[in-house]
Write a protein that holds these residues in place. Structure first.
Motif, PDB file in Angstrom:
ATOM      1  N   ILE A  78       0.735  -1.181  -0.028  1.00  0.00           N
ATOM      2  CA  ILE A  78       0.186   0.117  -0.048  1.00  0.00           C
ATOM      3  C   ILE A  78       0.725   1.288  -0.179  1.00  0.00           C
ATOM      4  O   ILE A  78       0.393   2.336  -0.628  1.00  0.00           O
ATOM      5  N   TYR A  79       2.100   1.105   0.523  1.00  0.00           N
ATOM      6  CA  TYR A  79       2.806   2.456   0.671  1.00  0.00           C
ATOM      7  C   TYR A  79       3.360   2.695  -0.470  1.00  0.00           C
ATOM      8  O   TYR A  79       3.876   3.863  -0.953  1.00  0.00           O
ATOM      9  N   PHE A  80       3.503   1.804  -1.426  1.00  0.00           N
ATOM     10  CA  PHE A  80       4.050   1.988  -2.899  1.00  0.00           C
ATOM     11  C   PHE A  80       2.963   2.291  -3.996  1.00  0.00           C
ATOM     12  O   PHE A  80       2.961   3.162  -4.577  1.00  0.00           O
TER      13      PHE A  80
ATOM     14  N   SER B  11       1.070   9.190  17.019  1.00  0.00           N
ATOM     15  CA  SER B  11       0.781   8.982  15.429  1.00  0.00           C
ATOM     16  C   SER B  11       1.351  10.049  14.720  1.00  0.00           C
ATOM     17  O   SER B  11       1.765  11.045  14.996  1.00  0.00           O
ATOM     18  N   HIS B  12       1.700   9.425  13.399  1.00  0.00           N
ATOM     19  CA  HIS B  12       2.235  10.382  12.456  1.00  0.00           C
ATOM     20  C   HIS B  12       1.478  10.423  11.250  1.00  0.00           C
ATOM     21  O   HIS B  12       2.245  10.510  10.035  1.00  0.00           O
ATOM     22  N   VAL B  13       0.091  10.275  11.211  1.00  0.00           N
ATOM     23  CA  VAL B  13      -0.646  10.222   9.986  1.00  0.00           C
ATOM     24  C   VAL B  13      -0.342  11.288   8.849  1.00  0.00           C
ATOM     25  O   VAL B  13      -0.397  12.444   9.167  1.00  0.00           O
ATOM     26  N   TYR B  56      10.901   6.121  14.026  1.00  0.00           N
ATOM     27  CA  TYR B  56       9.700   6.305  13.076  1.00  0.00           C
ATOM     28  C   TYR B  56       9.977   5.114  12.014  1.00  0.00           C
ATOM     29  O   TYR B  56      11.234   4.637  11.970  1.00  0.00           O
ATOM     30  N   ASN B  57       8.933   5.097  11.092  1.00  0.00           N
ATOM     31  CA  ASN B  57       9.272   4.334   9.959  1.00  0.00           C
ATOM     32  C   ASN B  57       9.280   5.032   8.701  1.00  0.00           C
ATOM     33  O   ASN B  57       8.628   6.048   8.548  1.00  0.00           O
ATOM     34  N   ASP B  58      10.045   4.605   7.792  1.00  0.00           N
ATOM     35  CA  ASP B  58      10.050   5.156   6.462  1.00  0.00           C
ATOM     36  C   ASP B  58       8.854   4.349   5.741  1.00  0.00           C
ATOM     37  O   ASP B  58       8.557   3.174   5.951  1.00  0.00           O
ATOM     38  N   HIS B  59       8.114   5.178   4.936  1.00  0.00           N
ATOM     39  CA  HIS B  59       7.021   4.634   4.066  1.00  0.00           C
ATOM     40  C   HIS B  59       7.314   4.536   2.516  1.00  0.00           C
ATOM     41  O   HIS B  59       6.698   5.200   1.648  1.00  0.00           O
ATOM     42  N   ALA B  60       8.324   3.747   2.279  1.00  0.00           N
ATOM     43  CA  ALA B  60       8.635   3.777   0.972  1.00  0.00           C
ATOM     44  C   ALA B  60       9.222   4.955   0.251  1.00  0.00           C
ATOM     45  O   ALA B  60       8.860   5.494  -0.859  1.00  0.00           O
ATOM     46  N   ASP B 124      10.422  11.317   5.454  1.00  0.00           N
ATOM     47  CA  ASP B 124       9.064  11.597   5.241  1.00  0.00           C
ATOM     48  C   ASP B 124       8.238  11.938   6.677  1.00  0.00           C
ATOM     49  O   ASP B 124       8.507  12.095   7.283  1.00  0.00           O
ATOM     50  N   HIS B 125       6.764  11.681   6.001  1.00  0.00           N
ATOM     51  CA  HIS B 125       5.839  12.129   7.047  1.00  0.00           C
ATOM     52  C   HIS B 125       6.073  11.654   8.302  1.00  0.00           C
ATOM     53  O   HIS B 125       5.744  11.997   9.389  1.00  0.00           O
ATOM     54  N   GLY B 126       6.648  10.253   8.246  1.00  0.00           N
ATOM     55  CA  GLY B 126       6.726   9.478   9.573  1.00  0.00           C
ATOM     56  C   GLY B 126       7.637  10.322  10.592  1.00  0.00           C
ATOM     57  O   GLY B 126       7.330  10.179  11.864  1.00  0.00           O
ATOM     58  N   ILE B 239       0.692  -2.476  13.393  1.00  0.00           N
ATOM     59  CA  ILE B 239       1.905  -2.823  13.774  1.00  0.00           C
ATOM     60  C   ILE B 239       2.931  -1.850  14.093  1.00  0.00           C
ATOM     61  O   ILE B 239       4.053  -1.998  14.683  1.00  0.00           O
ATOM     62  N   GLU B 240       2.885  -0.667  13.495  1.00  0.00           N
ATOM     63  CA  GLU B 240       3.900   0.386  13.710  1.00  0.00           C
ATOM     64  C   GLU B 240       3.955   0.563  15.116  1.00  0.00           C
ATOM     65  O   GLU B 240       5.029   1.162  15.600  1.00  0.00           O
ATOM     66  N   LEU B 241       2.988   0.244  15.940  1.00  0.00           N
ATOM     67  CA  LEU B 241       2.918   0.577  17.404  1.00  0.00           C
ATOM     68  C   LEU B 241       4.126  -0.131  18.297  1.00  0.00           C
ATOM     69  O   LEU B 241       4.547   0.393  19.291  1.00  0.00           O
TER      70      LEU B 241
HETATM   71 FE   LIG Z   1       3.383   5.179   9.517  1.00  0.00          FE
END
Ligand SMILES: [Fe+3]
Ligand SMILES: [Fe+3]
Lengths: 128, 280, 280, 128
Positions: A78-80, B11-13, B56-60, B124-126, B239-241
């Motif tokens: 989904i992130y892609f 959260s990092h929406v 944080y995590n990178d989102h691609a 990124d936004h994260g 799962i980001e939690l």
């Molecule tokens: Fe995220």
């Protein structure tokens, strides 16, 4: 595979090794849309742009059809795939509505009302 | 000696960043979200950390499928906001703290955490949405930030236990840094959300509230919860939690809960937020 | 069920590859080096592994300073020989084993090793020279190879203990793979050498021989030796020897030493080589 | 720094965080020489090619001078700087000879005779 208990969760595809291997080129294509010039090239001729990537015909068709669930089934993450949405000017919420098969208004209303309940959505075995 | 004084979870929406960037923070939909961070902005303005270690995590964005690090620590002088497909967010560049980051990398590796050292990376936004939530829209971020990117996109992410233990190791590393620095650790991502498939839009407030309670009061028990429970109960992106456990591991066993906020929805996601101070 | 049947340790000196590629293996300088691997070639032709897990380090070929993974596992279908500045070595492409590699990545991460998953990577002399030494110059490598790249260029490398424990975890992962595969683990790099500065050319045969003995007979003790001892005694690049501990950790506590070879010099380096079979 | 016991080892620079930070651009320049077209550009006009990189003047001069020890002191790592050697057609052994201040023949002979002894080379304190 029997050792994947997460296959029991309904309406959910975990992006595991199997999916990642299947979707590698599809996802790498999506990643290329982070560059403005690639977004332009894709918009100008989607099919020609897709043909630059060693994706399966099914994957290309799913992109052309904007069949978001199919992309996920074929290994998209989904992130892609959301980078295609960004290219189309769609938000996460708009494609989420499409993937769950309701109108954007219905989906937005569901979220305002507290989101989709986990009751009945934990396991395929509890689904009617 | 550097010391970790507090932890922030949030959260990092991405839609929160977009709302702020597009001047829509005062709309009825968004007002309650930002209202939940008013106290937090006052707290951090008073608390004045020198450095934030931002988990944080990178989102691609920085990492494609070509290379997926489990734990990556950003050691560069500066990190630019990533273009996630809409152009980069109009926020200031993020200034790193290379001395502390390299020190941490070295200590963590000798402490048997298999870090990936990163010297060039867009964020990124994260990473940037939590900064926006806590600091608003300043011309420059008021402190240094060390990005710590955790893989939660490609299954499997690190276990909860590994994350908690990384937090403890981060604390040891920070406390071995000779300079007198006030460090706050951010754990970001979550809470319950699922962005994909027919189950998209899943929200499990009971799970989220229980998670908040256990993160504060019994983090060791929470660290044993398997991935499957998060995915089943809190959605595939919930799962980001696990990243919040890294923040929690860096704090005292007993913490003071300074602030808590929980709100549904922001776009597809349940927004959760905690500020925890070390009791000492 | 897949099983690890043996371990191979060998230096991976680039000049050895160059000598072979340029048809100089029969020169008096090189003849004794290659002679030490004649028995090894016969052994591996008879042993016929399906897969080699090849532990090596990248030498600023695939990884620059932008991103430095401590442990990277290659999950791709194929890996091309890197151009290290003289054009790529004229050796076949390396065929991976994505099923087993991904399985290992998943198991290792859940076993709390913080792997970096790599799906696109060129492989340098660190990986290809050991294959050349063991297989000569075939048109295709006779088995699949899973590259496992360890950072030993940027200080600090993982500790000896961490490497040994990674080996043990690799064994657990391999043994949980359902397909019936014969797997051999290679540990490469070393032995004593220093390529830089006024101390270049350092060779410490006593240290090397002691290391060989202890690796075979008392690997746990060897795994406790700190980095400083390797650098001081075996040269700044001698630290590569920690990678042999990964191979050793993947084997039984008691092993059968099938072959040993030690020779000085190959270019700047002491060449060491072991073949160890599981007793079982 | 007092907490770096490896500084006691003579004739040796460990590539630690301090060196890596100092040498980042120098090493990235070296890495660029892995591409044939960059090697050509560098050979055609070394100074101009170096000026494309945000390296210190000292680092650039060390490269122009092929002062291999100086490059190491200024943050170069041998696996990176050896790509300059490759561009020049020099082997590891040739630059190792230069770094240790002897002719290539002497160095090669030393290696044939078993290499540089560790005796007297373990610690600065035992160096005369
Ligand atoms: Fe995220
Ligand atoms: Fe090597």
């Amino acid at each position: 595979m029997t050792d994947k208990p997460y296959h029991d969760i309904p309406g959910t595809v975990l992006f595991d090794a199997e999916q990642s291997r299947k979707g590698f080129h599809l996802n790498q294509f999506c990643m290329s849309l982070m560059k403005a010039e690639n977004r332009e090239a894709f918009k100008a001729d989607e099919r020609a742009y897709l043909d630059r990537w060693p994706m399966s015909e099914e994957q290309k068709q799913a992109v052309l059809d904007r069949d978001w669930n199919r992309m996920i089934a074929l290994g998209g993450n989904i992130y892609f795939t959301s980078k295609i949405a960004a290219t189309d000017g769609l938000s996460f919420q708009q494609i989420a509505a499409k993937m769950s098969g309701v109108s954007q208004e219905e989906y937005a209303q569901m979220m305002l009302s507290g989101g989709r309940s986990v009751e009945g959505n934990r396991s395929k075995s509890e689904k009617r | 000696m550097a010391r970790i004084t507090a932890g922030v979870a949030t959260s990092h929406v991405p839609a929160i960043g977009a709302a702020l960037d597009n001047g829509r923070a005062d709309e009825p939909y968004w007002r309650p979200v930002f209202a939940g961070y008013e106290a937090s902005k006052r707290w951090i303005a008073e608390h004045k950390p020198d450095v934030i270690i931002l988990v944080y995590n990178d989102h691609a964005s920085a990492f494609s499928l070509e290379l997926i690090p489990t734990f990556a620590i950003g050691c560069a002088e500066e990190f630019q906001p990533a273009d996630e497909g809409w152009g980069p967010r109009p926020v200031p560049p993020v200034k790193g703290h290379p001395e502390l980051a390299w020190h941490m990398a070295e200590r963590l590796i000798l402490d048997e955490f298999d870090m990936t050292i990163v010297n060039k990376m867009d964020v990124d936004h994260g990473l940037t949405v939590p900064l926006s939530l806590m600091f608003g829209q300043p011309a420059e971020w008021p402190c240094r930030v060390i990005p710590l990117a955790v893989n939660v996109v490609q299954y499997p992410p690190p276990t909860g236990n590994r994350c908690y233990r990384l937090g403890q190791a981060i604390r040891r590393a920070v406390e071995a840094f000779p300079e007198d620095l006030k460090v706050v650790v951010f754990g970001t991502g979550g809470m319950s959300h699922q962005l994909q498939g027919p189950r998209a839009g899943l929200i499990n407030s009971a799970f989220d509230r229980d998670f908040l309670d256990r993160l504060v009061g019994d983090p060791v028990a929470q660290s044993k919860v398997p991935h499957l429970d998060y995915v089943r109960e809190a959605g595939s992106e919930g799962i980001e939690l696990v990243m919040w456990l890294i923040m929690r591991g860096a704090l005292d066993e007993q913490v003071r809960e300074v602030h808590r906020f929980y709100h549904v929805p922001a776009s597809n996601t349940a927004v959760g937020h905690l500020i925890l101070e070390n009791a000492g």
